[in-house]
Scaffold this motif. Structure first.
Motif, PDB file in Angstrom:
ATOM      1  N   GLU A   1      97.716  28.967 -12.395  1.00 25.75           N
ATOM      2  CA  GLU A   1      96.395  29.592 -12.406  1.00 25.75           C
ATOM      3  C   GLU A   1      95.974  30.026 -11.003  1.00 25.75           C
ATOM      4  O   GLU A   1      95.366  31.085 -10.825  1.00 25.75           O
ATOM      5  CB  GLU A   1      95.371  28.624 -12.983  1.00 25.75           C
ATOM      6  N   GLN A   2      96.344  29.241 -10.023  1.00 23.57           N
ATOM      7  CA  GLN A   2      95.931  29.535  -8.661  1.00 23.57           C
ATOM      8  C   GLN A   2      96.733  30.681  -8.056  1.00 23.57           C
ATOM      9  O   GLN A   2      96.170  31.582  -7.434  1.00 23.57           O
ATOM     10  CB  GLN A   2      96.079  28.286  -7.787  1.00 23.57           C
ATOM     11  N   ARG A   3      98.062  30.690  -8.241  1.00 24.80           N
ATOM     12  CA  ARG A   3      98.887  31.690  -7.567  1.00 24.80           C
ATOM     13  C   ARG A   3      99.088  32.943  -8.391  1.00 24.80           C
ATOM     14  O   ARG A   3      99.184  34.038  -7.850  1.00 24.80           O
ATOM     15  CB  ARG A   3     100.248  31.092  -7.204  1.00 24.80           C
TER      16      ARG A   3
ATOM     17  N   ALA B   1      98.169  24.367 -13.441  1.00 23.08           N
ATOM     18  CA  ALA B   1      97.085  24.572 -12.472  1.00 23.08           C
ATOM     19  C   ALA B   1      97.572  25.405 -11.290  1.00 23.08           C
ATOM     20  O   ALA B   1      96.852  26.274 -10.776  1.00 23.08           O
ATOM     21  CB  ALA B   1      96.547  23.225 -11.993  1.00 23.08           C
ATOM     22  N   LYS B   2      98.813  25.152 -10.868  1.00 24.11           N
ATOM     23  CA  LYS B   2      99.399  25.961  -9.793  1.00 24.11           C
ATOM     24  C   LYS B   2      99.548  27.405 -10.246  1.00 24.11           C
ATOM     25  O   LYS B   2      99.330  28.344  -9.481  1.00 24.11           O
ATOM     26  CB  LYS B   2     100.763  25.396  -9.389  1.00 24.11           C
TER      27      LYS B   2
ATOM     28  N   PRO C   1      97.069  34.310 -11.162  1.00 24.89           N
ATOM     29  CA  PRO C   1      95.924  34.265 -12.080  1.00 24.89           C
ATOM     30  C   PRO C   1      96.001  35.283 -13.215  1.00 24.89           C
ATOM     31  O   PRO C   1      95.553  34.984 -14.328  1.00 24.89           O
ATOM     32  CB  PRO C   1      94.729  34.538 -11.167  1.00 24.89           C
TER      33      PRO C   1
ATOM     34  N   TYR D   1      98.385  33.932 -15.758  1.00 29.84           N
ATOM     35  CA  TYR D   1      97.763  32.768 -16.381  1.00 29.84           C
ATOM     36  C   TYR D   1      96.737  33.201 -17.419  1.00 29.84           C
ATOM     37  O   TYR D   1      96.683  32.651 -18.525  1.00 29.84           O
ATOM     38  CB  TYR D   1      97.106  31.898 -15.311  1.00 29.84           C
TER      39      TYR D   1
END
Length: 375
Positions: A21-23, A18-19, A25, A28
């Protein structure tokens, strides 16, 4: 081939993904696309970029020593000039890799922390497109340097620790004080948001020693992945230390330790599975499909322990070279054994092709060639 979905990940891996995906993307998204399509033969190998082979260590087990300028000067008396990568080349390789679906670059050498233009190389690779991993001996990696790397967008540090006994590590690395520098670097990286992996070179007989299991235990307790590289009968080891080359018993012992500790090798089904759940997806030899090295002169080598090129990215598109590599009868098909570590016939062929060469790798056509392609 192993395909991983969220259901196969641990809670900590789901959290780390999830991290991701956020930082990161873009990386990811490419990873997810690869996860979905790998079963159809799609590849997204790690690219090891050897921008420079400059190094501040002289390790006896080094597989890159014969690529270094100091080796050429020692053998020939001077450095033979060849076209080398520039930053525009790296930007173009990054673009091609992104279009191909590749999402991981390892900056290696040599020793990347000695490069004066390291941060320009990181920028050229582009952390917005790729997960950037730095491979280091940690000699220069203090808290300030680690913070700069994290701020530059480096995703993970891979630090070499070749014995959990201080004197043994320093001797193996021919660098007094290097063990303490590694321990300092571990703490420095852990103070940042970069991931951390330890790598260790396994020589004959070490797998069954208390020292090695203590290192496995230390890494697991610290929440760090320990990546075990096997000493193979190539490069400097072939010349100076064939007695270092591991046996099947050593490899089997490591496989048992994998069941209890946070340990992986290039032959592990979940190779490169970190706490983030990023996978290599292969349960055997990873030539071409799992990892490729781009040398400072643009040659693409399908395994860090091979010295034969499958093409030069300065003369051909990256996609052309990788697709041709997958059609190579030695490199493309799935195989359970390590090609350069266990296939005696291939090892002999490889060593004959590179024997006596001052400059490596053997270019395409003189090592690997179109004669090796599956038609």
């Amino acid at each position: 081939m192993e395909i991983t979905n969220t259901a196969q990940l641990t809670p900590s891996q789901i959290k780390e993904r999830a991290k991701l995906e956020q930082r990161w993307p873009r990386s990811y998204e490419k990873q997810q696309r690869f996860d979905a399509n790998a079963v159809n033969g799609v590849i997204s190998p790690i690219l090891r970029l050897c921008w420079s082979f400059l190094c501040n260590f002289h390790c006896e087990h080094c597989c890159a020593e014969h690529y270094m300028d100091r080796h050429l000067v020692k053998v020939t008396g001077s450095k033979e000039q060849r076209r080398e990568l520039n930053l525009d080349d790296v930007r173009d390789i990054s673009r091609q890799a992104d279009e191909y679906g590749i999402y991981r670059f390892v900056l290696t050498g040599g020793e990347p922390t000695t490069w004066k233009d390291l941060f320009a190389v990181i920028e050229a690779v582009d952390p917005a497109k790729h997960l950037v991993i730095l491979d280091s001996n940690a000699w220069l990696l203090d808290e300030k340097f680690a913070r700069r790397l994290a701020d530059a967008g480096v995703y993970k540090m891979q630090i070499s620790l070749d014995s959990f006994i201080e004197a043994e590590h320093d001797l193996f690395r021919s660098k007094p004080g290097s063990y303490r520098r590694v321990m300092r670097a571990i703490e420095a990286v852990q103070e940042t948001d970069m991931k951390l992996m330890l790598s260790t070179c396994l020589i004959r007989g070490r797998a069954s020693t208390p020292e090695f299991e203590n290192l496995c235990r230390f890494a697991t307790e610290q929440g760090i992945m320990l990546y075990v590289t096997y000493a193979k009968p190539v490069g400097t080891l072939k010349v100076n230390h064939e007695d270092f080359v591991i046996t099947k018993e050593d490899a089997d012992h490591v496989r048992e330790l994998e069941k209890r500790y946070n340990v992986t090798t290039h032959m592990t089904p979940a190779y490169m599975r970190g706490q983030d759940g990023v996978l290599g997806h292969y349960d055997g030899c990873i030539t071409v499909k799992g990892i490729n090295t781009i040398t400072s002169t643009g040659e693409i080598v399908p395994c860090p322990y091979m010295d034969m090129s499958i093409g030069n990215v300065l003369r051909e598109p990256l996609a052309t070279i990788l697709d041709r590599g997958m059609r190579n009868k030695f490199l493309g098909p799935h195989r359970k054994d390590c090609l350069i570590g266990e296939d005696a016939e291939f090892i002999e062929r490889h060593n004959q092709a590179v024997e006596g060469r001052v400059q490596l790798p053997a270019p395409y056509g003189e090592g690997f060639s179109d004669k090796d392609l599956i038609v």
